[in-house]
Structure formats: structure tokens, C-alpha cells
Design an enzyme around this catalytic site. Structure first.
Site, PDB file in Angstrom:
ATOM      1  N   GLY A 162       3.569   4.248  11.055  1.00 49.86           N
ATOM      2  CA  GLY A 162       2.641   5.108  10.805  1.00 49.86           C
ATOM      3  C   GLY A 162       2.159   5.844  12.728  1.00 49.86           C
ATOM      4  N   SER A 163       0.556   6.251  11.839  1.00 49.47           N
ATOM      5  CA  SER A 163       0.038   7.004  13.892  1.00 49.47           C
ATOM      6  C   SER A 163      -0.361   6.145  14.111  1.00 49.47           C
ATOM      7  CB  SER A 163      -1.213   7.694  13.005  1.00 49.47           C
ATOM      8  OG  SER A 163      -2.245   7.332  12.479  1.00 49.47           O
ATOM      9  N   GLU A 193       4.274  -0.501  14.259  1.00 44.78           N
ATOM     10  CA  GLU A 193       4.919   0.511  15.043  1.00 44.78           C
ATOM     11  C   GLU A 193       4.809   1.783  14.532  1.00 44.78           C
ATOM     12  OE1 GLU A 193       8.937   1.722  13.115  1.00 44.78           O
ATOM     13  OE2 GLU A 193       7.873   3.495  14.457  1.00 44.78           O
ATOM     14  N   CYS A 253      11.304   7.757  14.184  1.00 40.71           N
ATOM     15  CA  CYS A 253      11.000   7.490  15.117  1.00 40.71           C
ATOM     16  C   CYS A 253      11.501   7.058  16.358  1.00 40.71           C
ATOM     17  CB  CYS A 253       9.956   6.019  14.102  1.00 40.71           C
ATOM     18  SG  CYS A 253      11.501   4.971  13.640  1.00 40.71           S
ATOM     19  N   LYS A 300       0.392  -0.932   0.157  1.00 45.32           N
ATOM     20  CA  LYS A 300      -0.160   0.109   0.406  1.00 45.32           C
ATOM     21  C   LYS A 300       1.031   0.953  -0.166  1.00 45.32           C
ATOM     22  CE  LYS A 300      -2.567   2.907   1.612  1.00 45.32           C
ATOM     23  NZ  LYS A 300      -2.690   4.729   1.397  1.00 45.32           N
ATOM     24  N   GLU A 353       4.069  11.442  21.985  1.00 49.56           N
ATOM     25  CA  GLU A 353       4.858  12.268  21.150  1.00 49.56           C
ATOM     26  C   GLU A 353       4.580  13.383  19.964  1.00 49.56           C
ATOM     27  OE1 GLU A 353       6.548  10.029  16.892  1.00 49.56           O
ATOM     28  OE2 GLU A 353       4.779   9.502  17.338  1.00 49.56           O
ATOM     29  N   GLY A 390      -4.402   5.206  12.891  1.00 55.06           N
ATOM     30  CA  GLY A 390      -4.114   4.296  12.165  1.00 55.06           C
ATOM     31  C   GLY A 390      -4.018   2.961  12.714  1.00 55.06           C
ATOM     32  N   GLY A 391      -2.867   2.971  12.798  1.00 57.05           N
ATOM     33  CA  GLY A 391      -2.529   1.240  12.766  1.00 57.05           C
ATOM     34  C   GLY A 391      -3.450   0.874  13.685  1.00 57.05           C
TER      35      GLY A 391
HETATM   36  P1  NAP Z   1      -1.134   8.137   9.148  1.00 55.20           P
HETATM   37  O1  NAP Z   1      -1.851   8.860   9.164  1.00 55.20           O
HETATM   38  O2  NAP Z   1      -1.109   6.184  10.147  1.00 55.20           O
HETATM   39  O3  NAP Z   1      -1.218   7.259   7.563  1.00 55.20           O
HETATM   40  C1  NAP Z   1      -0.162   5.422   7.579  1.00 55.20           C
HETATM   41  C2  NAP Z   1      -0.857   4.870   6.269  1.00 55.20           C
HETATM   42  O4  NAP Z   1      -1.568   4.196   6.646  1.00 55.20           O
HETATM   43  C3  NAP Z   1      -0.851   5.683   5.072  1.00 55.20           C
HETATM   44  O5  NAP Z   1      -1.078   4.720   3.859  1.00 55.20           O
HETATM   45  C4  NAP Z   1      -2.726   5.648   5.026  1.00 55.20           C
HETATM   46  O6  NAP Z   1      -3.588   5.838   3.638  1.00 55.20           O
HETATM   47  C5  NAP Z   1      -2.638   4.465   5.996  1.00 55.20           C
HETATM   48  N1  NAP Z   1      -4.205   4.396   6.866  1.00 55.20           N
HETATM   49  C6  NAP Z   1      -3.912   5.190   8.247  1.00 55.20           C
HETATM   50  N2  NAP Z   1      -5.203   5.067   9.215  1.00 55.20           N
HETATM   51  C7  NAP Z   1      -5.993   4.467   7.986  1.00 55.20           C
HETATM   52  C8  NAP Z   1      -6.961   3.593   7.997  1.00 55.20           C
HETATM   53  N3  NAP Z   1      -7.680   3.881   9.311  1.00 55.20           N
HETATM   54  N4  NAP Z   1      -7.617   2.822   7.019  1.00 55.20           N
HETATM   55  C9  NAP Z   1      -6.891   2.544   6.687  1.00 55.20           C
HETATM   56  N5  NAP Z   1      -5.546   3.464   5.920  1.00 55.20           N
HETATM   57  C10 NAP Z   1      -5.023   3.898   7.063  1.00 55.20           C
HETATM   58  O7  NAP Z   1       0.982   8.092   9.316  1.00 55.20           O
HETATM   59  P2  NAP Z   1       1.308   8.842   8.264  1.00 55.20           P
HETATM   60  O8  NAP Z   1       0.467   9.808   7.234  1.00 55.20           O
HETATM   61  O9  NAP Z   1       2.650   8.502   7.997  1.00 55.20           O
HETATM   62  O10 NAP Z   1       1.610   9.668   9.325  1.00 55.20           O
HETATM   63  C11 NAP Z   1       0.408  10.628  10.581  1.00 55.20           C
HETATM   64  C12 NAP Z   1       1.306  10.960  11.800  1.00 55.20           C
HETATM   65  O11 NAP Z   1       1.825   9.855  11.989  1.00 55.20           O
HETATM   66  C13 NAP Z   1       2.366  11.967  12.344  1.00 55.20           C
HETATM   67  O12 NAP Z   1       2.080  13.002  12.124  1.00 55.20           O
HETATM   68  C14 NAP Z   1       3.348  11.134  13.740  1.00 55.20           C
HETATM   69  O13 NAP Z   1       2.303  11.449  14.564  1.00 55.20           O
HETATM   70  C15 NAP Z   1       2.917   9.921  13.342  1.00 55.20           C
HETATM   71  N6  NAP Z   1       4.006   9.055  12.245  1.00 55.20           N
HETATM   72  C16 NAP Z   1       4.511   7.700  13.286  1.00 55.20           C
HETATM   73  C17 NAP Z   1       5.708   7.598  13.297  1.00 55.20           C
HETATM   74  C18 NAP Z   1       6.590   6.726  14.034  1.00 55.20           C
HETATM   75  O14 NAP Z   1       7.486   6.081  13.353  1.00 55.20           O
HETATM   76  N7  NAP Z   1       6.756   6.912  14.908  1.00 55.20           N
HETATM   77  C19 NAP Z   1       5.960   7.750  11.710  1.00 55.20           C
HETATM   78  C20 NAP Z   1       5.365   8.184  10.442  1.00 55.20           C
HETATM   79  C21 NAP Z   1       4.208   8.808  11.250  1.00 55.20           C
HETATM   80  P3  NAP Z   1      -3.240   7.191   3.625  1.00 55.20           P
HETATM   81  O15 NAP Z   1      -2.519   8.367   3.191  1.00 55.20           O
HETATM   82  O16 NAP Z   1      -4.046   6.734   1.576  1.00 55.20           O
HETATM   83  O17 NAP Z   1      -4.742   8.018   4.550  1.00 55.20           O
END
Ligand code: NAP
Length: 525
Positions: free
Chosen positions: A241-242, A265, A302, A184, A392, A245-246
Site C-alpha cells: 500500500g502507501s 511494498e 506497482c 486484515k 509516484e 501507511g507502510g
Molecule cells: P493504504 O492507505 O496504505 O492502506 C493499505 C492497508 O493498510 C489498508 O488496509 C489500511 O487500512 C491499512 N493502513 C494504512 N495505514 C495504516 C495505519 N497507519 N495504521 C493501521 N493500518 C493502516 O493503501 P491503499 O488504500 O491501498 O491505497 C492508498 C495509496 O497507496 C494509493 O493511492 C497509492 O499511492 C498507494 N499504493 C501503492 C501500491 C504499490 O504497489 N506501489 C499499491 C497500492 C496502493 P484502512 O483501509 O482500514 O485504513
């Protein structure tokens, strides 16, 4: 490489069925050509069926064949590295040199996993030979190996757009295990994803493997990710990711008629504990080293150390001043996406509203999605009252906790949720306090580091990138390093098998020449 923005479903380029998007250059806030296709559940179904068709033949490849395939991808990365870094830089605002380093790291990961496959130890072969004369009951011949769990969905990370995205560590580990991958792609770097995806597809063709071993899908909302997690032919998921989302994806997978593992993660503040003797002896250097590390890659890592705790006393002011100096000298830099930048600004407000005082700020933002470096300070007592201060802030900010005494130091250590890592800054005079702190940290983190600032994640056998929730959804596994392959494996026991029907790893003559446990003793017999 020519980009057409299509989805890559097996060997086929598939045009948009659910709209399109263009990549955004976060440095200029301008869109970049071309348009990229969005797909939906039908495209996921197509990719999953192909992956399922590919599974048996891909899983049956010999260790040598599979290792050679991984090395093809590594060589492919070498060839596209410069072009890939250029495109990724446009889409992420990260420097080209850093991204070339990521491409090299990715290639190294594929080569390391090729070696893991060749050695065959990941099979964890174990043999308890038949004991027909055993009393009171004969023992049958038992042989165990680990096999791939099936086709898997991998969510590419936004913050490491090469080494933890399409051709990144998760993909390397899954393919090494023998799992076909449906990737994805993250919408933050669609062109970079296509460049990586096309290279993997070429490696599949060159290796003569089934086209379903790899597909790349993209969508305009949650639907595509949900369809992947729901699909009955998908047998495992990895995500970076978040937390929101996770956990949404994790919970969804547990609602399936057949729940599947989801390795997420998510979030970690990687606290640094500065103990009194070290603080008194090296306060300035500790502050300087911490601040340098927290600003790497605009704080979007991270492993960014986000919180430093020290008992007020000799060296405290020197540490704080050194941090302020570094933060003030840091110009604002482009963050990865508008969403990440918006969340960063919101989190800075959250810290201030929770009672943290802003003690230093970097240069003012010039571009619309620039992240300004920030340093906050809070008393230990206030941090104990409001646990949200321990959460965080993804971006170039950190929080200094001015701790009153040892009792408060321990109470704060206990307040942290699960972490990827924790760091201790200690001198010899701190050993007693460090020993008392370690059991608290062991329960809360996957990795404990002593006296280092810049500790990028090693990709090795002893490295761990994992930890208790919410750092990850399953603290038993790592998402980086050679043992990350274990997320994609499950054990199968073969009982009473004739040699002709045994898999390569378990045949009596050990033709693969791998290490096996024979009645509990490791040997190549
Ligand atoms: P994200 O919003 O969680 O998205 C990551 C991936 O998962 C994207 O491909 C997103 O698709 C998909 N996704 C998220 N929620 C979903 C759901 N409910 N159903 C289906 N697919 C879903 O993360 P991000 O865009 O990378 O960054 C957002 C925040 O995540 C950051 O501000 C940060 O706080 C955190 N983050 C943390 C780390 C870490 O290692 N600690 C790393 C990266 C990000 P779409 O884009 O199509 O929505």
C-alpha cells in the site's frame, strides 16, 4: 456463496463490535449490500490466540500434508473464480475478465507453493556431521533447518484484490512456510474478501487442520491494523500500500518490546531509460509500447512505468508523439477507490506545480471516480532541481524527461530512490552507455529489464518483486515469487540430537528425500 458480512475468526462468524460499512461500487458511486462488520482489538486478540494455538500442529504437518492443503485452496479458487470475479468487479471497477485472470493466477501460486513445500528446499537443511576426532577440539553434530516464524498478519492489497489480497501470494507463502495467517481485509473490496476467506476456511476444515490457521478481520480505521502489529502473539507482518501507511506500521512494530519484521511494498516509479541508438532506431515503437503499458489496470499497478528518460536527439519527437497519441485515445476509466482517485488528482496538480508541462490528456471523466489518462513532460535540468518529480503518481499518468546529455542522464539516474524495477531500451550501439548505467541501477532497484514494455511479474524462482527503500522496507526479500516464502522463515540449529528427536528434514536417513547441504555439498544424502 451467501455473504453475511461477519468477521471470520477461526471457524466462527463474528458480528460487528465497532460499527459496519458497505462496499462502494466506484463505477456507479452506489453502495452494495450487505453491511460488513468492523471489529477491534478484542477480535484481533481472539484471532491471535487461536493462531497461536494452531501454530504447533500446523507447523508439524508433513510436507505432503501441507502441500495437499495448499492444493485444496487452489482447487477452491478454481471453483469460486467466476463468482469471485463478479463480486470483485462490482467493488473495484476492474473488468471481470481481468479478475478471472487474477483468480487463475492465485490458484497457480498456491499450486506452485505446494510444489515448493513438497521439494522441501525451503527448509535450507544443512548438516555438518559430528567429528569426534577433530583436533584440537571435537565438533558436535550440527543440523540446521528453517522453520516458520509464528502467526503472521497480512494486509491485503487494494490494487490486486485477489492475487495479492486474501487468497493471494502473501497468504500462499505464509501458509507454505507453516505460519497461521490473520488477514486484515482491505475495505476497498470487503465482499470479495469474504468470498475468498470463506473458501480458505472450508479448505482448513476439509484438511482437518486447526481452525486458527486462518482468520479474517476488518476495521473502520487504523485501530485494527495497529492492534495486529502490536499483538505479542503476532511474529511478522506483510503490507502492500502507501508509503505513509507502510512506514507507520513498520515503525510501530519496531517500538514493540519485542520488535518483529514488517515487510512492506510501497512505492516505485519503475523508470525507463531510452538510450540514443534505440531511440533513433525505434523511437515511435518505444513510445507506443511504454504508453500501452503505463495504462494497464488504470495505472494502478506497482510495476507501472511512470517515468521515461531520453536524451534529446533523433527519435525523441517520434517517441513523444506516439505516447501522446495513445494517451489521447484512452477513455477515462473507473479507479479503485475514491481515496485513490483523490490522491491521483492531487498528484497531477503536484506534477504541474513542480514545473511539468501537460502534453496529452485522455478522454474526460464520465463517472465520478474515473481517472483521466495524462502525459507530462519536463526538462532534465528542472527534474534535477525538484526531486519530487521522481515520486509516484498512482494512476494512468506518466512523465517524459527530456534529458540534455549523458552527464544529465547519469545525474538523473542517481537521483532515483529505491525501485522495484528499471527498464533499459537499448540497441547494440548503446552497450557502452548501458554498462556505465548498470551499476547505478543495481544499487537502486530489485530488477532490471532490457527491451520489454509489458513485463508482468513472473511468479518463479528467479523473479524478484522488491528493492531498496522506499520500494520496500527490506531490500533483502521479495514479496512475489517462490523465494517470498523466506520472509516467513527463520533458522534453527539442532546440535548433538539423537535421530529420534530430529525434525523430518534433518533425520539421518533423509526420509523426506530433500536436497540438503552436507558439509557444504548439495546432495540428497
Ligand atoms: P493504504 O492507505 O496504505 O492502506 C493499505 C492497508 O493498510 C489498508 O488496509 C489500511 O487500512 C491499512 N493502513 C494504512 N495505514 C495504516 C495505519 N497507519 N495504521 C493501521 N493500518 C493502516 O493503501 P491503499 O488504500 O491501498 O491505497 C492508498 C495509496 O497507496 C494509493 O493511492 C497509492 O499511492 C498507494 N499504493 C501503492 C501500491 C504499490 O504497489 N506501489 C499499491 C497500492 C496502493 P484502512 O483501509 O482500514 O485504513
Amino acid at each position: 456463496m451467501e455473504l453475511n458480512g461477519h468477521l471470520l475468526i477461526g471457524a466462527e462468524d463474528v458480528a460487528a463490535t465497532a460499527g459496519t460499512m458497505k462496499a462502494l461500487n466506484p463505477a456507479t458511486n452506489l453502495e452494495i449490500e450487505p453491511a460488513f462488520a468492523f471489529g477491534g482489538a478484542a477480535e484481533v486478540d481472539r484471532a491471535a490466540r487461536l493462531a497461536d494455538e494452531a501454530f504447533d500442529s500446523f507447523h508439524a504437518t508433513s510436507l505432503a500434508e501441507r502441500a495437499a492443503f495448499l492444493e485444496r485452496i487452489a482447487s477452491g479458487l478454481d471453483v469460486i473464480a467466476a463468482e469471485l470475479a463478479q463480486r470483485t468487479a462490482l467493488e473495484t471497477g476492474l473488468p471481470v475478465a481481468q479478475l478471472e485472470g487474477e483468480a487463475a493466477k492465485s490458484a497457480t501460486q498456491f499450486r506452485q507453493f505446494a510444489e515448493v513445500v513438497r521439494q522441501g528446499r525451503f527448509r535450507q537443511a544443512a548438516i555438518d556431521a559430528a567429528q569426534p576426532d577433530r583436533q584440537p577440539r571435537a565438533r558436535m553434530d550440527h543440523r540446521l533447518q528453517k522453520i516458520a516464524i509464528g502467526p503472521v498478519a497480512i494486509f491485503g492489497a487494494s490494487n490486486f484484490p485477489i492475487s495479492y489480497s486474501v487468497a493471494g501470494g502473501d497468504t500462499a507463502a505464509a501458509l507454505a512456510a507453516g505460519c497461521p495467517v490473520i488477514l486484515k481485509a482491505h475495505n476497498a473490496h470487503p465482499g470479495s474478501s469474504e468470498v475468498q476467506g470463506r473458501m480458505i476456511r472450508q479448505a482448513i476444515e476439509d484438511a482437518g487442520l486447526h481452525e486458527g490457521v486462518f482468520s479474517l478481520v476488518r476495521g473502520g480505521g487504523n485501530e485494527i491494523g495497529e492492534a495486529l502489529v502490536d499483538h505479542p502473539l503476532i511474529k511478522g507482518v506483510t503490507f502492500t500500500g502507501s508509503e505513509v501507511g507502510g512506514m507507520a506500521l513498520y515503525r510501530r512494530a519496531q517500538q514493540r518490546p519485542d520488535p518483529i519484521p514488517v515487510f512492506t511494498e510501497m512505492t516505485s516509479v519503475n523508470p525507463t531509460f531510452v538510450l540514443p541508438a534505440a531511440l533513433a532506431a525505434r523511437g515511435h515503437d518505444i513510445g507506443d509500447g511504454f504508453a500501452e503499458r503505463m495504462l494497464v489496470t488504470v495505472g494502478q499497478a506497482c510495476l507501472k512505468p511512470a517515468i521515461v528518460l531520453a536524451i534529446d536527439g533523433p527519435g525523441y519527437e517520434a517517441m513523444k508523439q506516439a505516447m501522446c497519441t495513445r494517451v489521447q485515445a484512452m477513455p477515462a476509466r473507473t479507479m479503485l477507490t475514491p481515496g485513490i482517485n483523490t490522491a491521483y488528482r492531487r498528484n497531477l496538480e503536484r506534477l504541474a506545480n513542480a514545473g511539468a508541462a501537460r502534453i496529452a490528456a485522455g478522454g474526460d471523466p464520465q463517472g465520478v471516480w474515473d481517472g483521466q489518462a495524462m502525459l507530462f513532460e519536463v526538462d532534465g535540468a528542472r527534474a534535477l532541481e525538484d526531486a519530487s518529480l521522481c515520486e509516484e503518481v498512482f494512476g494512468p499518468a506518466a512523465l517524459v524527461m527530456r534529458v540534455q546529455d549523458e552527464a544529465q542522464f547519469f545525474a538523473l539516474a542517481r537521483q532515483f530512490h529505491g525501485q522495484l524495477s528499471a527498464t533499459l531500451q537499448i540497441d547494440t550501439g548503446d552497450h557502452a552507455l548501458a554498462s556505465a548505467l548498470l551499476p547505478i541501477l543495481e544499487r537502486r532497484t530489485g530488477r532490471i529489464v532490457i527491451n520489454a514494455f509489458s513485463h508482468p511479474q513472473e511468479v518463479s524462482y528467479a523473479s524478484i518483486h522488491g528493492g531498496p527503500f522506499p520500494a520496500t522496507s527490506d531490500s533483502r526479500f521479495t514479496s512475489v515469487g517462490m523465494t517470498s516464502i523466506e520472509r516467513f522463515l527463520r533458522p534453527v540449529c539442532y546440535q548433538g540430537f539423537p535421530d529420534a528427536l530430529l525434525p523430518e528434514a534433518l533425520k539421518r536417513a533423509n526420509p523426506a528425500g530433500i536436497w540438503r547441504l552436507n558439509d557444504g555439498a548439495l546432495s540428497k544424502d
